[in-house]
Design a protein around this motif. Structure first.
Motif, PDB file in Angstrom:
ATOM      1  N   THR A  22       0.829  -1.210   0.000  1.00 16.38           N
ATOM      2  CA  THR A  22       0.000   0.000   0.000  1.00 16.38           C
ATOM      3  C   THR A  22       0.860   1.255   0.000  1.00 16.38           C
ATOM      4  N   LEU A  23       1.897   1.260   0.843  1.00 16.50           N
ATOM      5  CA  LEU A  23       2.769   2.430   0.936  1.00 16.50           C
ATOM      6  C   LEU A  23       3.572   2.632  -0.347  1.00 16.50           C
ATOM      7  N   GLU A  24       4.038   1.547  -0.974  1.00 16.01           N
ATOM      8  CA  GLU A  24       4.788   1.687  -2.223  1.00 16.01           C
ATOM      9  C   GLU A  24       3.915   2.269  -3.326  1.00 16.01           C
ATOM     10  N   GLN A  25       2.660   1.828  -3.389  1.00 21.63           N
ATOM     11  CA  GLN A  25       1.744   2.371  -4.394  1.00 21.63           C
ATOM     12  C   GLN A  25       1.477   3.848  -4.133  1.00 21.63           C
ATOM     13  N   THR A  51      -1.596  11.488  -7.920  1.00 25.21           N
ATOM     14  CA  THR A  51      -2.903  12.102  -7.645  1.00 25.21           C
ATOM     15  C   THR A  51      -3.190  12.215  -6.154  1.00 25.21           C
ATOM     16  N   ALA A  52      -2.498  11.455  -5.322  1.00 26.05           N
ATOM     17  CA  ALA A  52      -2.720  11.520  -3.875  1.00 26.05           C
ATOM     18  C   ALA A  52      -2.207  12.844  -3.328  1.00 26.05           C
ATOM     19  N   VAL A  69       1.939  11.366   0.154  1.00 27.21           N
ATOM     20  CA  VAL A  69       3.065  10.792  -0.575  1.00 27.21           C
ATOM     21  C   VAL A  69       4.341  10.895   0.261  1.00 27.21           C
ATOM     22  N   GLN A  70       4.540  12.058   0.872  1.00 29.00           N
ATOM     23  CA  GLN A  70       5.713  12.227   1.725  1.00 29.00           C
ATOM     24  C   GLN A  70       5.697  11.235   2.885  1.00 29.00           C
ATOM     25  N   ARG A  71       4.547  11.088   3.521  1.00 24.97           N
ATOM     26  CA  ARG A  71       4.465  10.206   4.674  1.00 24.97           C
ATOM     27  C   ARG A  71       4.736   8.755   4.275  1.00 24.97           C
ATOM     28  N   LEU A 128       7.743   6.346   5.802  1.00 22.24           N
ATOM     29  CA  LEU A 128       7.514   5.055   6.449  1.00 22.24           C
ATOM     30  C   LEU A 128       8.270   3.930   5.740  1.00 22.24           C
ATOM     31  N   LEU A 129       8.351   3.994   4.417  1.00 24.58           N
ATOM     32  CA  LEU A 129       9.091   2.965   3.689  1.00 24.58           C
ATOM     33  C   LEU A 129      10.581   3.032   4.012  1.00 24.58           C
TER      34      LEU A 129
END
Length: 363
Positions: free
Chosen positions: A18-21, A27-28, A33-35, A39-40
């Motif tokens: 989910t985080l990679e996507q 568009t998010a 996107v930064q967060r 986390l990754l």
């Protein structure tokens, strides 16, 4: 004494997916996107200070997002706590508008947006535009070139050539052959200045043309050695002379597999007649518009960068001498190129490219 590094953040496979996507989304919300990127990186064990520098947030924010994830997981990833942190100077609607206009519009009379033209268009600072583009991986100033082959026998030719790279036949030599035509003997109009401490070497931007030569070269795929000869022209007569050079250099009893392009010179009737009398030669033609498949093209690039581009040549013989010096140095310590791509992986990539081109044409 410095504080101990924070332990890697624990992510499940579904959370990581989910985080990679989200980290690649265009568009998010910018903050989401930064967060996701924070986390990754935290899950990969990257230090908080390095994460803050790479993503463009403070170390305090990194620690806060880590703590919130450990407390709440992904359930409230998109929610912003009221009254916390610095208030955004640009709304999410503005960010979405900048992204949309960058991807789907052009400034009047121009081919693409720059930070300044987009900033003026959107009514924000150029630094804000640059930050949004950087975080979302948008690069309007870059264009990658490509060409998808339309050769009707593409798959057949590709499989044949890649097979020679990955599984060369026994008791045979595999050569990548091509000609680098119209190599110019360029002489600078003024003397160049050497490199000194604090300043690189210099040369004039203009030059005098002192003639051209054509280099025929055959790269041994296994050893990295190169056989080369310079000629005034690149007709089938010169091609035949070069084949005879190869025939003389390769030990008797070895088959010779030659990978080359579809230039008409390589298929001339005189060449075909010569090949019928020299049965150990086997020509393998790459697909049209696929010069990247011929490894000698990579060697030509090295020759240009290391021996020709920054050279100054008073005559064609001077140029040929420089080429021969590079050939000799290469063959004293040859390094073969290592081919790793399979025919299947290349075909899959080409299929995706053709599908995408069809979608664009049909829009």
């Amino acid at each position: 004494m410095s504080a101990p590094a924070a332990p890697p953040l624990l992510l499940s496979d579904s959370q990581r997916a989910t985080l990679e996507q989200l980290s690649r989304s265009q568009t998010a919300a910018h903050r989401q996107v930064q967060r996701a990127r924070v986390l990754l990186l935290a899950a990969d064990g990257v230090a908080n200070t390095r994460i803050s520098a790479e993503v463009g947030v403070t170390p305090v924010t990194v620690r806060a997002w880590r703590a919130r994830f450990e407390e709440e997981g992904l359930a409230k990833l998109g929610q912003v706590r009221q009254g916390r942190g610095r208030k955004a100077s640009i709304s999410e609607e503005q960010v979405k508008a900048i992204v949309h206009d960058t991807l789907h519009t052009k400034p009047a009379g121009q081919t693409h947006w720059s930070c300044r033209t987009m900033a003026k268009h959107a009514g924000v600072s150029s630094a804000t535009v640059q930050r949004i583009w950087h975080d979302l991986g948008i690069k309007p100033h870059r264009v990658d070139t490509f060409k998808v082959s339309n050769d009707s026998r593409f798959e057949e030719k590709l499989t044949d050539v890649v097979g020679l790279y990955l599984n060369p036949p026994a008791k045979a030599v595999v050569l990548c052959l091509d000609e680098k035509s119209q190599i110019q003997a360029l002489d600078r109009t003024q003397a160049s200045l050497p490199m000194i401490k604090g300043r690189g070497a210099t040369m004039t931007h203009d030059y005098k043309r002192n003639g051209t030569t054509t280099l025929f070269a055959a790269l041994n795929v296994l050893t990295g050695e190169v056989t080369g000869r310079c000629f005034d022209r690149h007709r089938h007569e010169e091609f035949l002379k070069f084949l005879k050079v190869i025939d003389a250099e390769v030990p008797t009893g070895q088959a010779i597999h030659v990978i080359l392009d579809n230039y008409s010179t390589h298929k001339h009737a005189d060449v075909q007649r010569w090949l019928t009398r020299h049965k150990r030669f086997h020509l393998h033609f790459i697909p049209t518009s696929s010069s990247w498949l011929n490894q000698v093209e990579r060697w030509f690039r090295d020759l240009d960068v290391k021996a020709i581009r920054r050279g100054s040549f008073n005559s064609v013989p001077d140029l040929i001498a420089a080429i021969e010096d590079y050939l000799q140095a290469n063959n004293e310590d040859p390094t073969p190129f290592v081919w790793t791509a399979t025919a299947e992986s290349i075909l899959a990539k080409v299929t995706r490219a053709r599908r995408k081109l069809t979608e664009v044409v049909n829009q």
